[in-house]
Design an enzyme around this catalytic site. Structure first.
Site, PDB file in Angstrom:
ATOM      1  N   CYS A   8      10.246  29.881  13.460  1.00 45.30           N
ATOM      2  CA  CYS A   8       9.447  29.308  14.645  1.00 45.30           C
ATOM      3  C   CYS A   8      11.304  29.673  15.561  1.00 45.30           C
ATOM      4  O   CYS A   8      12.243  29.498  14.902  1.00 45.30           O
ATOM      5  CB  CYS A   8       9.279  27.937  14.453  1.00 45.30           C
ATOM      6  SG  CYS A   8      10.088  26.625  13.408  1.00 45.30           S
ATOM      7  N   CYS A  45      14.029  27.619  14.083  1.00 48.94           N
ATOM      8  CA  CYS A  45      15.475  27.708  12.950  1.00 48.94           C
ATOM      9  C   CYS A  45      16.076  29.269  13.642  1.00 48.94           C
ATOM     10  O   CYS A  45      17.659  28.647  13.413  1.00 48.94           O
ATOM     11  CB  CYS A  45      13.864  29.169  12.466  1.00 48.94           C
ATOM     12  SG  CYS A  45      12.890  28.714  11.097  1.00 48.94           S
ATOM     13  N   ASP A 101       6.475  46.191  43.509  1.00 54.71           N
ATOM     14  CA  ASP A 101       7.009  47.978  43.538  1.00 54.71           C
ATOM     15  C   ASP A 101       5.682  48.656  44.223  1.00 54.71           C
ATOM     16  O   ASP A 101       4.570  48.258  44.495  1.00 54.71           O
ATOM     17  CB  ASP A 101       6.845  48.794  42.565  1.00 54.71           C
ATOM     18  CG  ASP A 101       7.628  50.143  42.235  1.00 54.71           C
ATOM     19  OD1 ASP A 101       8.611  50.497  43.467  1.00 54.71           O
ATOM     20  OD2 ASP A 101       6.575  51.206  42.189  1.00 54.71           O
TER      21      ASP A 101
END
Length: 742
Positions: free
Chosen positions: A31, A34, A443
């Site tokens: 997770c 961590c 774009d």
């Protein structure tokens, strides 16, 4: 490893502290907390600056020369995780594939266990021992990740969802094993039905279905998540595979084919029509048009002559070029773009991290309630068996099965619905950003427009018909491979006889058409242009078109205008973006007049033109000062901006690099699909948040019932399963999502 000098002033003296940039592969993170824990430990080392990315499972560290990579690896291992230096030869394990194997095993073994426990009619002689046989590999092997994570977190005084999963399944498993050996649950004729409350004086029971159910449901959720996370590191790979693999070099006048890796700065290499330019360089001889759309976004190829620069991985359109290499490897434009994508691709905290944050408080409270339940019933005079059963029921009912499924199941249904509509959603973080986006940068070429040049107007002088003008120009251009020439040829009904064709780089073409000299030229290459044609050219350029002048026998006889046509749904899509609360901004490498002409036609008021790839990232950063930004693009030139944006959306007609850098990929080149992508993302996020709310609300309401003895562990397991069914059912409502009417 590369060194990065940093200067630190001291009284009366300045010295250079050289620090190495070290990258580590991290294994064992489950997770975001961590990653935060590892990062905190690394940053405690003197002189070290570390950043740990949970999504890519990598740590980037700046360390003083006295700190080696092995020292850093040791710090990570002391924290409870594994680390190693990246090895380009060794492929990293596929987490999704590993989880898929575990999930398959878990489902096969769990279905019989759950069926036997929940359907009394299926309970044959000795079924409890059979359940133990099936549940044991699920608990020890499939559940090993949860148990290991819980132990690692326990060493550091932390708790996560894994802690509760591990403790709940451990309590249920070993309680059931104890009941098999020391209570009547181990007898061959033992059966049980649905008992909603604990019976005073009960002699025990087995709850293997709760063990396998929790582990199977949560493993399924982790598998869904891993499938999304494996996409995080593919953008860089997609960029780097765009380059040419081989080059034809000139060695003592002889052409030799070699791998690009063997090129040296100063080598001269040949680029034939249709080939990719091997690396960055300068044209030594030859003329041609080079398609640089992947770098600049320009729809028209750029004419190249001796002395002009060319960029590696761009495509030579027609002529033969000899190029001298000026940059290789990490110094090329393509590699620079790859680094931009790598730096920009910092994955945001996924919405599922909310569960881990809340569980940091929720888990200790549940453990305390289970302990109080055990002690409280003992003090109340109940048996150890009754008190332990009630405590186990608390741990089972609190197991965050629905919590673990809240995000991945909704994501699975939402993305499944999206796939049917042609929308690929990359992961939970995409949904989070779709909700908060305020600006959408678009774009132009291939996104708002079709990216294909077409003849939009033919303007002959008096005495010449449109068909004649087009026929003369098309015949002259039929000897050229330039995209502009092909568009004119496609517009002609028939061609005349072509002789003596000459290509004039930067000017146009000349030829004999039916024996008469014909030239197709850029307007600025024509010295004397009649006033009427001059006005046509000005009007055409004001509309963002590309005009060419056709001359016959030395006299201008007309103007043909070409343009990149706007997609049919672009105007409707822009209007819907505005209705959704988004501000559209056109960001393109094209010139200002062409960009503003297109913007005006589709309803966009804010334009950024003449923007190169690094400029697109800068524009995104600028727009982000006013709120979160979505970027829609289709080319390699958009890849870094797509990754830098809070939400990247790649058009299906685009390059792999653009798709991999984006959070959402549209399988059709239709801007209305981007509207549906935003709507679907927001709908999916709403579903996830609803799931999370009810998962926590359910736990909050059910835990007191279990603690007071109103729920047996079996019913607690069934209730836990019901909460998961609710989450799944709520998520399935996303199948009703309907696209916008075109």
């Amino acid at each position: 490893m590369a060194t990065q000098p940093t200067t630190t002033p001291t009284p009366g003296l300045e010295f250079i502290d050289r620090r190495e940039s070290i990258e580590l592969d991290i294994d064992g993170m489950t997770c975001a907390s961590c990653a935060a824990r590892i990062e905190k430990k690394l940053n405690k080392v003197d002189g070290v600056t570390a950043s740990v990315n949970y999504a890519t499972e990598k740590a980037k560290v700046l360390a003083p020369t006295g700190v080696s990579a092995q020292d850093l690896i040791q710090v990570v291992e002391n924290t409870g995780y594994a680390a190693k230096l990246p090895d380009p030869v060794i492929k990293r394990p596929d987490r999704a594939a590993e989880l898929e194997k575990d999930l398959t095993l878990s489902v096969i073994l769990s279905v019989p266990v759950i069926a036997l426990a929940m359907i009394p009619a299926l309970q044959f002689s000795g079924w409890t021992w059979f359940s133990l046989l099936l549940a044991t590999p699920v608990y020890f092997w499939v559940g090993r990740r949860f148990h290991r994570s819980a132990l690692v977190n326990l060493r550091h005084g932390a708790t996560t969802m894994d802690t509760l999963i591990s403790m709940g399944t451990t309590a249920a498993y070993f309680y059931s094993v104890w009941a098999l050996f020391f209570t009547h649950a181990g007898s061959l004729d033992y059966t049980h039905g649905f008992e909603f409350t604990l019976e005073r004086g009960a002699q025990g029971g087995v709850y293997f279905e709760a063990v396998v159910g929790v582990i199977t449901f949560i493993t399924a959720g982790r598998w869904f998540e891993a499938n999304a996370r494996t996409k995080a590191s593919e953008a860089l790979r997609a960029l780097l595979t765009l380059g040419a693999a081989e080059a034809t070099v000139l060695r003592d006048g002889v052409e030799v084919r070699i791998p690009v890796e063997q090129l040296a700065v100063g080598d001269e290499f040949i680029v034939r029509p249709g080939e990719k330019v091997a690396t960055d360089g300068v044209v030594v001889s030859g003329t041609s048009a080079v398609d640089e759309s992947m770098i600049t976004g320009e729809s028209l190829p750029v004419d190249k002559a001796p002395g002009d620069k060319v960029v590696g991985a761009t495509v030579n359109a027609n002529g033969r070029l000899i190029v001298r290499a000026t940059a290789l490897g990490a110094d090329t434009e393509l590699s620079r773009m790859a680094r931009m994508v790598e730096e920009a691709q910092t994955r945001k905290a996924p919405v599922q991290a909310l569960a881990d944050k809340i569980s940091g408080v929720f888990v200790p409270i549940v453990l305390a309630i289970a302990l109080v339940t055990l002690v409280g019933w003992l003090l109340a005079g109940e048996s150890v068996l009754f008190a332990a059963t009630a405590a186990v029921a608390v741990l089972i009912i609190a197991c965050p099965c629905a919590l673990g499924l809240a995000t991945p199941v909704a994501l699975l249904v939402g993305t499944g619905r999206g796939a049917k509509l042609g929308i690929v959603i990359g992961g939970p973080d995409v949904l989070e950003q779709a909700r908060a986006v305020k600006t959408i940068a678009l774009d132009k070429t291939g996104t708002v427009t079709n990216g294909d040049l077409k003849v939009v107007s033919v303007n002959p002088v008096d005495g010449v018909t449109s068909d004649e003008l087009t026929r003369w120009a098309a015949t002259a251009e039929s000897g050229s491979e330039h995209p502009l020439a092909r568009a004119i040829v496609d517009a002609a009904g028939e061609l005349g006889e072509l002789t003596e064709f000459t290509n004039l780089p930067g000017e146009g073409v000349r030829a004999l058409v039916d024996g008469v000299p014909v030239a197709v030229s850029r307007p600025d290459a024509v010295t004397e242009l009649p006033a009427e044609l001059d006005r046509v050219v000005d009007a055409s350029q004001a509309r963002g078109e590309t005009p060419v002048v056709v001359s016959r026998a030395g006299t201008p006889v007309g103007v043909i205008s070409l343009a990149d046509t706007i997609k049919e749904t672009s105007q409707q899509a822009i209007a819907r973006f505005i209705e959704l609360g988004l501000t559209p901004v056109l960001v393109t490498g094209d010139n200002e007049r062409a960009a503003r002409a297109v913007a005006a036609k589709v309803g966009i008021t804010e334009v950024r033109a003449n923007v190169r790839p690094e400029g697109k990232v800068a524009v995104v950063r600028e727009l982000q000062t006013h709120g979160q930004v979505a970027m829609v693009g289709d080319g390699v030139n958009d890849a870094a901006a797509l990754a830098a944006a809070d939400l990247g959306i790649a058009m299906g007609s685009g390059t792999d690099a653009a798709k991999e850098a984006a959070g959402i990929t549209l399988m059709r080149s239709d801007l209305m699909l981007a509207v549906d992508a935003i709507r679907l993302s927001r709908a999916t996020l709403r579903t996830i948040r609803t799931n999370l709310f009810w998962a926590f609300a359910y736990n909050t309401a059910a835990i007191p019932l279990a603690a007071l003895g109103f729920l047996t562990p079996m019913i607690a397991g069934a209730a836990m399963a019901f909460s998961s069914v609710f989450v799944v059912a709520n998520s399935l409502l996303l199948r009703r999502f309907k696209p916008e009417a075109r």
